[in-house]
Design an enzyme around this catalytic site. Sequence first.
Site, PDB file in Angstrom:
ATOM      1  N   ASP A  13      -7.315   3.216   3.468  1.00 38.09           N
ATOM      2  CA  ASP A  13      -6.529   1.464   3.350  1.00 38.09           C
ATOM      3  C   ASP A  13      -7.901   0.526   3.493  1.00 38.09           C
ATOM      4  O   ASP A  13      -7.246  -0.913   3.543  1.00 38.09           O
ATOM      5  CB  ASP A  13      -5.938   1.812   4.908  1.00 38.09           C
TER       6      ASP A  13
ATOM      7  N   GLU B   8       1.323  -1.160   0.303  1.00 37.45           N
ATOM      8  CA  GLU B   8       0.092  -0.194   0.004  1.00 37.45           C
ATOM      9  C   GLU B   8       0.460   1.442  -0.326  1.00 37.45           C
ATOM     10  O   GLU B   8       1.274   1.458   1.125  1.00 37.45           O
ATOM     11  CB  GLU B   8      -1.055   0.530   1.376  1.00 37.45           C
TER      12      GLU B   8
HETATM   13  P1  AMP Z   1      -6.659   8.524   1.205  1.00 38.16           P
HETATM   14  O1  AMP Z   1      -6.696   9.174  -0.193  1.00 38.16           O
HETATM   15  O2  AMP Z   1      -6.127   6.905   0.679  1.00 38.16           O
HETATM   16  O3  AMP Z   1      -6.998   8.078   2.020  1.00 38.16           O
HETATM   17  O4  AMP Z   1      -8.308   7.186   0.439  1.00 38.16           O
HETATM   18  C1  AMP Z   1      -9.437   8.252  -0.183  1.00 38.16           C
HETATM   19  C2  AMP Z   1     -10.120   6.942  -0.962  1.00 38.16           C
HETATM   20  O5  AMP Z   1     -11.509   6.820   0.155  1.00 38.16           O
HETATM   21  C3  AMP Z   1     -11.029   7.639  -1.574  1.00 38.16           C
HETATM   22  O6  AMP Z   1     -10.460   7.899  -2.971  1.00 38.16           O
HETATM   23  C4  AMP Z   1     -12.361   7.283  -1.581  1.00 38.16           C
HETATM   24  O7  AMP Z   1     -12.537   6.986  -2.551  1.00 38.16           O
HETATM   25  C5  AMP Z   1     -12.877   7.632  -0.663  1.00 38.16           C
HETATM   26  N1  AMP Z   1     -13.635   8.116  -0.227  1.00 38.16           N
HETATM   27  C6  AMP Z   1     -13.534   9.316   0.219  1.00 38.16           C
HETATM   28  N2  AMP Z   1     -14.730   9.485   1.067  1.00 38.16           N
HETATM   29  C7  AMP Z   1     -15.055   9.244   0.904  1.00 38.16           C
HETATM   30  C8  AMP Z   1     -16.519   9.013   1.814  1.00 38.16           C
HETATM   31  N3  AMP Z   1     -16.621  10.275   1.977  1.00 38.16           N
HETATM   32  N4  AMP Z   1     -17.273   8.019   1.678  1.00 38.16           N
HETATM   33  C9  AMP Z   1     -16.552   6.936   0.927  1.00 38.16           C
HETATM   34  N5  AMP Z   1     -15.568   7.236   0.406  1.00 38.16           N
HETATM   35  C10 AMP Z   1     -14.825   8.268   0.214  1.00 38.16           C
END
Ligand code: AMP
Length: 460
Positions: free
Chosen positions: A440, A267
């Site tokens: 994650d 990751e």
């Molecule tokens: P990261 O940038 O690795 O923390 O990944 C965040 C990911 O979580 C995003 O790319 C979305 O796919 C998902 N995500 C972010 N906000 C939301 C939300 N409010 N509801 C569902 N999924 C989310």
Amino acid sequence: MIKLLDEARELSIFTAYNTNVDAITYLRGDTVQKLIDEFGAGAVRRRMEEYPRQINEPLDFVARLVHALKTGKPIEVPLVNEELQGWFDSHFKYDVERMGGQAGIIANLLANLDFRRVVVYTPHLSKRQAGMFVRKENLSYPVVEGGRLVFRHPSEAYREGDPVKVNRIFEFRAGTTFKLGDETVTVPFSGRFIVSARFDSIRIYTEPGLKPFLPEIGLVADGAILSGYQGIKLRYSDGRDANYYLREAKRDVLLLKREHDVKVHLEFASIQNRELRKKVIYNLFPLVDSVGMDESEIAYVLSALGYPELSDRIFTYNRIEDTVLGGKILIDEMNLEVLQIHTIYYIMYITHSNNPLSEEELRSSLELAATLAAARASLGDIRSPEDFKRGLGVPYNERGEYVKLRFEEAKRRLRTREYKVVIIPTRLVRNPVSTVGLGDTISAGAFTSYLALLRRKGAL
Ligand code: AMP
């Protein structure tokens, strides 16, 4: 989808290396005001212009914080001076303490989902850190006793005196206001400012006593999820450097795979330092089977691999077509089995065309990942397999149809015959309880369901 989750829950997963304590402060306008008044608006402004890349003294922190508040953008800045911990403790009260670090977050998630077995390894396990693991029987930590490998719950395996890595998270809300000299600042978006601890005493590695037992750990695991390489420093006070730790990290992967070819997922998290980013990519990507990252990370990776124009395009326009192109480059150059990219509006897999899973199966794995993330965003945490169902009630985001359309266009334009590329829209929760750990969660859900599908086909 429930059936696929049930199959994934039959798996045993090993995860390492990074855990930390997330100490969260909900920032108020008057707290920010006090900080600015303590140093003087002029000094804060001057330091903001210098834009320090790491925090060496309190003014660096205040300057980067005010900068983040003005733009409303979430950001992480490393704290390198351990002596500043006292300063932070005297200036802020923590509202909540939570498990942080990808390995810690993923271990708790999979344990709560009742996976058959979750083995988590983190090189520093203080009592405070150990106390943040969920109390589940399927969760254990590898320990060497009397020359043998045994597994104990982290709460029975901690070591007094191990260093604790505390990341300080300052959550800010849109609309918070304060004055910077005669300028009134109103925070435009809600977000978080993370001060991540990067101290000499914190290392990302496997302790020498445990290392010979990695093949044995590999034998009990169906898959391994490794993360935390962003915490490696270029140089340490004892003369060790990133090359040393990355050589050891490579040995770890090979040792895990020695007795049985356990599938390894890496990751990837943002690495600000370009030199380190490049080293992590070139040393580790070729050894692992699967890599997960978000959209800005693929742009950073492409820039490190020597594709600056494509990288800039992804940063500026976020076009699906460019992300697909970047993904193809990455799986080809690093010869990955599978690459997963998550963005706010969609999640994507790219594999070579001879991947044992069909596009439909790959899509179902992503569906599970998106649903799991939606469940976590709605509930703040996932405490049991039942919680997964909550995600099923969250609709696809309103750009879902547009995403599919653009993807089909991109597929027609780009040569994708040698690859399998699948994409699904995210199920976006409007007012998430928390956004920490969602990436994650997506990666853990995607990788484990990918393994479950391989197993269904007899390919694992
Ligand atoms: P990261 O940038 O690795 O923390 O990944 C965040 C990911 O979580 C995003 O790319 C979305 O796919 C998902 N995500 C972010 N906000 C939301 C939300 N409010 N509801 C569902 N999924 C989310």
